[in-house]
Design a protein around this motif. Structure first.
Motif, short mmCIF file in Angstrom:
data_model
loop_
_atom_site.label_atom_id
_atom_site.label_comp_id
_atom_site.label_asym_id
_atom_site.label_seq_id
_atom_site.Cartn_x
_atom_site.Cartn_y
_atom_site.Cartn_z
N TRP A 1 0.90 -1.35 0.06
CA TRP A 1 0.09 0.02 0.05
C TRP A 1 0.82 1.32 0.03
CZ3 TRP A 1 -5.00 0.47 -1.44
CH2 TRP A 1 -5.74 -0.78 -1.37
N LEU A 2 0.68 2.07 -1.05
CA LEU A 2 1.39 3.37 -1.12
C LEU A 2 0.20 4.35 -0.75
CD1 LEU A 2 3.47 5.48 -2.22
CD2 LEU A 2 2.51 5.12 -4.43
N VAL A 3 0.51 5.00 0.40
CA VAL A 3 0.01 6.40 0.87
C VAL A 3 0.67 7.80 0.30
CG1 VAL A 3 -1.16 7.55 2.91
CG2 VAL A 3 -0.96 4.80 2.60
N SER A 4 -0.22 8.54 -0.30
CA SER A 4 0.95 9.65 -0.68
C SER A 4 -0.27 10.83 -0.59
CB SER A 4 1.06 9.71 -2.32
OG SER A 4 0.09 9.27 -3.12
N SER A 5 0.38 11.85 -0.24
CA SER A 5 -0.28 13.33 -0.28
C SER A 5 -0.74 13.78 -1.64
CB SER A 5 0.24 14.27 0.78
OG SER A 5 1.58 14.56 0.20
N ARG A 6 -2.01 14.87 -1.94
CA ARG A 6 -2.20 15.31 -3.08
C ARG A 6 -1.69 16.74 -3.04
NH1 ARG A 6 -8.43 12.84 -3.07
NH2 ARG A 6 -8.12 10.81 -3.42
N ASN A 7 -1.30 17.22 -1.93
CA ASN A 7 -0.86 18.39 -1.75
C ASN A 7 0.80 18.61 -2.18
OD1 ASN A 7 -3.23 19.34 -1.00
ND2 ASN A 7 -2.79 19.03 1.16
N ARG A 8 1.27 19.42 -2.58
CA ARG A 8 2.71 19.80 -2.71
C ARG A 8 3.38 20.42 -1.63
NH1 ARG A 8 1.88 16.44 -5.50
NH2 ARG A 8 2.08 16.24 -7.94
N PRO A 9 4.68 20.24 -1.16
CA PRO A 9 5.20 19.08 -1.48
C PRO A 9 4.60 17.85 -1.27
CG PRO A 9 6.39 19.98 0.37
CD PRO A 9 5.24 20.82 0.10
N GLU A 10 4.65 16.64 -2.00
CA GLU A 10 4.26 15.51 -1.88
C GLU A 10 5.00 14.72 -0.91
OE1 GLU A 10 2.36 12.15 -4.64
OE2 GLU A 10 4.20 12.86 -5.30
N ARG A 11 4.25 13.98 -0.07
CA ARG A 11 4.85 13.18 1.00
C ARG A 11 4.26 11.85 0.58
NH1 ARG A 11 8.07 16.87 1.45
NH2 ARG A 11 9.11 15.09 0.77
N ARG A 12 5.30 10.72 0.66
CA ARG A 12 5.00 9.25 0.15
C ARG A 12 5.34 8.30 1.11
NH1 ARG A 12 3.91 8.75 -5.22
NH2 ARG A 12 5.66 7.37 -5.62
#
Length: 309
Positions: free
Chosen positions: A176-187
């Motif tokens: 499972w990859l969890v990533s933010s949609r905002n910038r800067p993107e955190r993953r």
């Protein structure tokens, strides 16, 4: 921004110091569980009580959980789910909850499979006319065909994206990859159980690098043959995956009970990825909006910074 609580680091069965798989991820938009092995709810309660006593300003509350992600249907990764759902009902939960898992494609005879488990769990927790509990559970199956990452068709968080990355474990399985949609993107990614050679475990396939990779390391390279037979990875495999995916930090877990000295795995991994360490139950890995990554390790009811440099 992200605070990942590692609540199970043992492979297949618990030991005196390590529990089976389970992780709690706190985000700005609520909590997320990734895998939920036997006894998960007890570990979560203990983690939260210790944090409360520590006055560290961090918590791990079950009431904040909005979604549960499962990597595969082996019981050490999912057998704590139904008791956890039941306890949340007893505690008066009313907010809906989403449970997401990979499944065999339509027409496949792959067994075991989450489709069968979900059918059974629906019978326990509710039926087609509505939940018998005080809150609604949305059961989401993602058919897995091929090797390409798949965004979940249901995205429970406003500013996060949940992506299933197919892995190799003998049953239908995903990371499972969890990533933010905002910038800067955190993953951040949690691998679940997998052997080496996952096609999509590279930065191009997953759309960029990672702040943190949590990857299983059941064996050392001395027992690579067992890893291949049982669909697991060595510390070397985990480190090579971390390098291929551009992960800044590698945390290893799902250790075989035969691993008595975790430093052996760390030494093996650091030959390929220097910022690597073996997780302990209770560790907290935090990623700030600016990208700073910190690790805290518990001693009693207190947490202190862990340096791996």
């Amino acid at each position: 921004m992200f605070a990942l609580h590692i609540l199970g680091t043992s492979g297949s069965r618990p030991t005196a110091t390590r529990s089976v798989s389970g992780n709690y991820l706190m985000t700005p938009h609520g909590g997320l569980v990734i895998d939920c092995g036997e006894g998960f709810q007890e570990r979560l309660v203990r983690q939260d009580l210790r944090l409360k006593r520590s006055k560290a300003g961090k918590r791990a509350k079950a009431s904040k959980v909005r979604a549960i992600l499962l990597t595969h249907c082996h019981l050490d990764h999912c057998w704590g789910l139904v008791p956890f759902l039941h306890t949340m009902d007893l505690e008066g939960r009313t907010e809906p909850l989403t449970v997401i898992a990979p499944a065999a494609p339509e027409g496949s005879n792959s067994k075991p499979d989450f489709k069968d488990l979900f059918d059974s769990w629906r019978e326990i927790t509710g039926d087609d006319r509505g939940s018998r509990m005080g809150y609604e559970v949305e059961w989401v199956l993602i058919p897995i065909e091929g090797d390409s990452p798949i965004d979940s068709p249901i995205q429970p968080f406003e500013d996060l994206n949940l992506t299933a990355v197919p892995t190799k474990h003998g049953v239908i399985s995903v990371a499972w990859l969890v990533s933010s949609r905002n910038r800067p993107e955190r993953r951040l990614m949690v691998s679940g159980d997998t052997s080496r050679g996952v096609v999509s475990f590279d930065s191009e396939s997953i759309g960029g690098g990672l702040d943190v990779l949590i990857h299983e390391a059941t064996y050392s390279s001395e027992t690579q043959d067992k890893a291949e037979v049982w669909g697991h990875s060595t510390a070397e495999d985990a480190a090579q995956a971390a390098s291929a995916m551009g992960a800044r930090l590698l945390g290893m877990l799902h250790l075989s009970s035969r691993i008595t000295d975790p430093s052996v795995l760390e030494e093996e991994a650091r030959r390929h990825h220097i910022d690597s360490f073996v997780c302990e139950d209770g560790d907290i890995i935090e990623v700030s909006w600016s990208g700073e990554v910190t690790i805290s390790r518990r001693e009693g009811d207190a947490w202190s910074d862990l340096s791996i440099g």
